[in-house]
Write a protein that holds these residues in place. Structure first.
Motif, short mmCIF file in Angstrom:
data_model
loop_
_atom_site.label_atom_id
_atom_site.label_comp_id
_atom_site.label_asym_id
_atom_site.label_seq_id
_atom_site.Cartn_x
_atom_site.Cartn_y
_atom_site.Cartn_z
N VAL A 1 -1.92 -4.64 -7.52
CA VAL A 1 -0.76 -4.85 -8.39
C VAL A 1 0.02 -3.54 -8.55
O VAL A 1 1.26 -3.52 -8.46
CB VAL A 1 -1.19 -5.41 -9.76
CG1 VAL A 1 -0.08 -5.30 -10.80
CG2 VAL A 1 -1.64 -6.87 -9.61
N ASN A 2 -0.68 -2.41 -8.74
CA ASN A 2 0.02 -1.12 -8.83
C ASN A 2 0.76 -0.81 -7.53
O ASN A 2 1.87 -0.28 -7.56
CB ASN A 2 -0.98 0.01 -9.10
CG ASN A 2 -1.41 0.06 -10.56
OD1 ASN A 2 -0.96 -0.74 -11.38
ND2 ASN A 2 -2.28 0.99 -10.88
N PHE A 3 0.12 -1.12 -6.41
CA PHE A 3 0.72 -0.81 -5.12
C PHE A 3 1.88 -1.74 -4.79
O PHE A 3 2.94 -1.31 -4.34
CB PHE A 3 -0.35 -0.92 -4.02
CG PHE A 3 0.19 -0.83 -2.62
CD1 PHE A 3 0.56 0.40 -2.09
CD2 PHE A 3 0.34 -1.96 -1.83
CE1 PHE A 3 1.06 0.50 -0.79
CE2 PHE A 3 0.84 -1.87 -0.53
CZ PHE A 3 1.19 -0.64 -0.02
N PHE A 4 1.71 -3.06 -5.04
CA PHE A 4 2.61 -4.06 -4.47
C PHE A 4 3.59 -4.64 -5.49
O PHE A 4 4.64 -5.13 -5.12
CB PHE A 4 1.78 -5.17 -3.84
CG PHE A 4 2.56 -6.10 -2.96
CD1 PHE A 4 3.00 -5.68 -1.71
CD2 PHE A 4 2.86 -7.40 -3.35
CE1 PHE A 4 3.72 -6.53 -0.89
CE2 PHE A 4 3.57 -8.25 -2.53
CZ PHE A 4 4.00 -7.81 -1.30
N ASN A 5 3.21 -4.63 -6.77
CA ASN A 5 4.07 -5.15 -7.85
C ASN A 5 4.56 -6.58 -7.58
O ASN A 5 5.76 -6.81 -7.50
CB ASN A 5 5.25 -4.19 -8.07
CG ASN A 5 6.11 -4.51 -9.29
OD1 ASN A 5 7.25 -4.08 -9.36
ND2 ASN A 5 5.60 -5.25 -10.25
N ALA B 1 6.69 -1.04 -7.32
CA ALA B 1 5.75 -0.96 -6.20
C ALA B 1 5.56 0.49 -5.77
O ALA B 1 6.47 1.31 -5.87
CB ALA B 1 6.27 -1.80 -5.03
N GLY B 2 4.36 0.78 -5.30
CA GLY B 2 4.07 2.13 -4.79
C GLY B 2 3.49 3.07 -5.82
O GLY B 2 3.23 4.23 -5.52
N ASP B 3 3.25 2.57 -7.02
CA ASP B 3 2.76 3.45 -8.08
C ASP B 3 1.23 3.57 -7.98
O ASP B 3 0.49 3.07 -8.83
CB ASP B 3 3.18 2.90 -9.44
CG ASP B 3 3.37 4.02 -10.44
OD1 ASP B 3 2.80 5.11 -10.21
OD2 ASP B 3 4.08 3.82 -11.44
N VAL B 4 0.78 4.27 -6.95
CA VAL B 4 -0.65 4.32 -6.65
C VAL B 4 -1.39 5.43 -7.40
O VAL B 4 -2.60 5.52 -7.35
CB VAL B 4 -0.91 4.49 -5.14
CG1 VAL B 4 -0.38 3.27 -4.37
CG2 VAL B 4 -0.25 5.76 -4.61
N ARG C 1 -6.23 -2.54 -16.28
CA ARG C 1 -6.21 -1.41 -15.34
C ARG C 1 -4.89 -1.20 -14.62
O ARG C 1 -4.70 -0.17 -13.99
CB ARG C 1 -7.29 -1.61 -14.29
CG ARG C 1 -8.66 -1.56 -14.88
CD ARG C 1 -9.66 -1.11 -13.85
NE ARG C 1 -10.98 -1.49 -14.27
CZ ARG C 1 -12.00 -1.69 -13.45
NH1 ARG C 1 -11.82 -1.55 -12.15
NH2 ARG C 1 -13.18 -2.02 -13.91
N HIS D 1 -2.11 5.81 -10.40
CA HIS D 1 -3.00 5.42 -11.49
C HIS D 1 -3.99 4.33 -11.07
O HIS D 1 -4.56 3.64 -11.92
CB HIS D 1 -2.19 5.06 -12.73
CG HIS D 1 -1.34 6.21 -13.17
ND1 HIS D 1 -1.83 7.26 -13.90
CD2 HIS D 1 -0.06 6.53 -12.86
CE1 HIS D 1 -0.88 8.16 -14.07
NE2 HIS D 1 0.21 7.74 -13.44
N ILE D 2 -4.19 4.21 -9.77
CA ILE D 2 -5.28 3.37 -9.28
C ILE D 2 -6.59 4.09 -9.58
O ILE D 2 -6.69 5.32 -9.42
CB ILE D 2 -5.12 3.11 -7.75
CG1 ILE D 2 -3.94 2.15 -7.52
CG2 ILE D 2 -6.41 2.56 -7.15
CD1 ILE D 2 -3.67 1.83 -6.07
N ARG D 3 -7.59 3.33 -10.04
CA ARG D 3 -8.85 3.95 -10.42
C ARG D 3 -9.68 4.27 -9.18
O ARG D 3 -9.80 3.46 -8.27
CB ARG D 3 -9.63 3.01 -11.34
CG ARG D 3 -10.82 3.70 -11.99
CD ARG D 3 -11.46 2.82 -13.03
NE ARG D 3 -10.56 2.57 -14.14
CZ ARG D 3 -10.97 2.12 -15.32
NH1 ARG D 3 -12.26 1.88 -15.54
NH2 ARG D 3 -10.12 1.91 -16.28
N ALA E 1 -6.17 -5.20 -9.37
CA ALA E 1 -5.48 -4.26 -10.25
C ALA E 1 -4.85 -3.14 -9.41
O ALA E 1 -3.70 -2.73 -9.64
CB ALA E 1 -6.46 -3.68 -11.27
N SER E 2 -5.60 -2.65 -8.41
CA SER E 2 -5.05 -1.61 -7.53
C SER E 2 -3.88 -2.17 -6.73
O SER E 2 -2.85 -1.50 -6.54
CB SER E 2 -6.12 -1.12 -6.55
OG SER E 2 -7.23 -0.61 -7.24
N LEU F 1 -0.64 -0.88 -14.31
CA LEU F 1 0.40 -0.26 -15.13
C LEU F 1 1.17 -1.32 -15.91
O LEU F 1 1.45 -2.39 -15.39
CB LEU F 1 1.36 0.50 -14.22
CG LEU F 1 0.71 1.69 -13.52
CD1 LEU F 1 1.56 2.15 -12.34
CD2 LEU F 1 0.52 2.85 -14.50
#
Lengths: 391, 391
Positions: free
Chosen positions: A314-318, B235-238, A346, B240-242, A311-312, A348
């Protein structure tokens, strides 16, 4: 930035890259397509033909006047040898430059016998397979090998591989190259599996993550259709990312690593601690299939833990596709459901709305296909062809 | 895979890419470098000269016989306009194609005035700056713009930007393009800052992560020297990482997001809840500098939380450089120490042994420099030049 930006010219390799689509073309067509002088096109076609990369087609092309010769890529003239060596099994294939599999075999092969014994066996097996397909060693243009441990990209040598005693810093490319008479590329198994799954997913997929859940956990990363290896070639080492709410001791010495709760090795250990006979990841899946509720619970929880880490990511790398492979992925929906559930809850919404999360398409064959992709792309790269035909 | 693999020819743009190194070359040298026919070289040089991309140099080159004309890239003939628009401030620059800054200004500009008022001001400011540098609008070959919110890459339009009322789906490229008479590229501020920091770090850096800690938290990713935007450009939307061990409510509605504990907005809110006057991230840093121990503690903790998230990303991505920017990064070692400590203690040794973690080199200027890099690379890309000179 295309390579012309570096001042490279249109060489024989670039001509071959044009012909790689399978269509036959005349000298005039090639001159027009490239802007090269007719004499240059002829020179380069001669070089390609002398190495049999290109053949004249039987049907000459006529546009009213004298028929002109047409030239086509000779995709059957050479073959690549591909091997995916695991901890205890090996899968080998002979594949042509159009990615048709000519021969394939899977056998038991304990990698802890050390490099010489393993690679001797590999050379003999490849020679048998070549004979079966009516080819000989002079037709081999490259050898791609995947190994179950870290490999230094530039040298192709294993680097402190934990489950490969005797292999550290062994010169695999030189050793195989001398015996098979062709260039050898080596990479770790997860990277070649990612290449194989990306080839199967199709070139329209730009960003893909392949995650292998087996004895350990690791991933291969495709960014903009290319393997992202990272600065030290260490990218994808997600097994030691810390997961929340776990204080399990990991074999690396840290606590709370993903591998300590979600790998086949950790699940088998948990089952053994509960008095259940389980040696490794395959036993865990077999127990689940036989109805063992403890094994099923561990696998579902592993899916959620992997999903939490992904999940983390995916947010970072898309990415647009996440592919699950490895022994534990054989548990199918039992593990996929938790991965999906956790990523969707979890990550976006923008990053998950078109995200595909699925099991491996190629299964056990992902590695050997990926090893072939790696070597075909290398062999047919314009720079390589230029060196081949002028060297 | 170089672009020749797609069957593209060496066009005028590829010739310009060769000349971009600043060295003058004769027709014969260019023909030899590219393999193009002399007549083709002449044709393409004529096209480039008619658009003044290339000039003949004053010193002709002689090799014994009749002196031959030499041709050079005319890097001063055109300029790019670059703008980094933030929530309340804007920084603008006029930059030539060799990345020399000809004029630069920073001004207050509340982006919540809406797109027309903001972009009207921007056009007027650019026109004044062009006049100051003795240039006019016909010399502008591209406009690069960074915006403080998500931007759809293909269209250059903002997508539900939270702090930009009235901007959703506004056609920024078309609106500016009509008024400034040049192609316009738009991206979010973090991506252009990553491009700027990568340009400053130098082309030998392959994999870089720029993380901005300001009102929110986000990062820009360079993989193999190119911006990795991801499948949806997300990408890069960190932010909202938990993060583990937090149940702070985030403005996104979830709990435990990185932004809910480590962003300037969340720290200002925590200070306000403790009775301290703090509106935003700048106030938090100002309080720390004035000796407020609560602000200092929050900033150090934010560094550790950001480091915890980045530790996972380092294992996954294996960058060679991590750059910290944004208002909170102005706190310097107070925030960097925690980032470093957590990454070094939790990431794999192989991934950290050559990892550089440092504050922004360009500071407030990263965005405007990155916007210029984005447009210069676009304008001078062989495909773009080919379209320009034949269009």
């Amino acid at each position: 930035m295309p390579s012309e930006a570096n001042g490279q010219s249109i060489g024989a390799g670039a001509l071959l890259a044009i012909l790689r689509d399978g269509q036959a073309r005349t000298r005039a067509e090639l001159a027009q397509l490239t802007g090269l002088a007719r004499s240059t096109v002829s020179q380069r076609l001669d070089a390609l033909m002398s190495h049999r990369w290109v053949v004249t087609t039987e049907d000459a092309i006529s546009s009213g006047g004298r028929p002109a010769a047409a030239f086509a890529f000779n995709e059957n003239v050479r073959v690549v040898l591909a091997a995916d060596l695991g901890a205890t099994h090996a899968r080998l294939a002979v594949i042509d430059l159009g990615m048709s599999v000519l021969a394939e075999r899977a056998e038991e092969l304990p990698i802890d016998r050390g490099p010489e014994a393993t690679l001797d066996w590999l050379v003999a097996a490849f020679q048998e397979m070549l004979a079966e397909t009516g080819r000989d060693q002079t037709q081999v243009c490259g050898v791609g090998v995947g190994l179950p441990g870290p490999v230094e990209h530039a040298s192709g040598r294993p680097v402190n591989p934990p489950i490969m005693p005797g292999w550290d810093d062994f010169p695999v490319p030189e050793w195989l190259g001398e015996r098979l008479g062709a260039p050898v590329l080596v990479d770790n198994d997860v990277n070649i599996m990612a290449l194989g799954e990306h080839w199967a997913a199709g070139p329209e997929v730009d960003h893909l993550i392949f995650i292998k859940i087996g004895t350990g956990i690791g991933c291969g990363i495709i960014s903009d259709r290319r393997l992202h290896r990272g600065a030290q070639g260490a990218a994808g080492d997600v097994g030691h990312i810390r997961v929340p709410s776990s204080d399990a001791l990991c074999r690396c010495g840290n606590i709370g690593c993903l591998e300590a709760v979600a790998s086949g090795a950790s699940m088998a250990a948990a089952l053994r601690a509960a008095g259940v006979e389980a040696q490794g990841s395959r036993d865990v899946v077999a127990l689940m299939r036989a109805g063992d509720t403890r094994a099923a619970r561990l696998i579902r929880q592993a899916g959620r833990e992997v999903g939490g880490v992904m999940a983390s990511i995916v947010n970072f790398f898309n990415p647009s596709v996440i592919v699950l492979g490895g022994d534990i992925a054989e548990a199918g929906e039992q593990v996929l459901a938790g991965v999906r559930e956790t990523i969707y809850s979890r990550s976006l919404p923008l990053a998950t709305q078109h995200l595909t999360i699925r099991a491996s398409e190629l299964g056990d064959r992902a590695g050997v296909i990926g090893a072939a992709v790696m070597i075909v792309e290398y062999v047919l790269a314009p720079e390589t062809i230029d060196q081949t035909v002028t060297g």
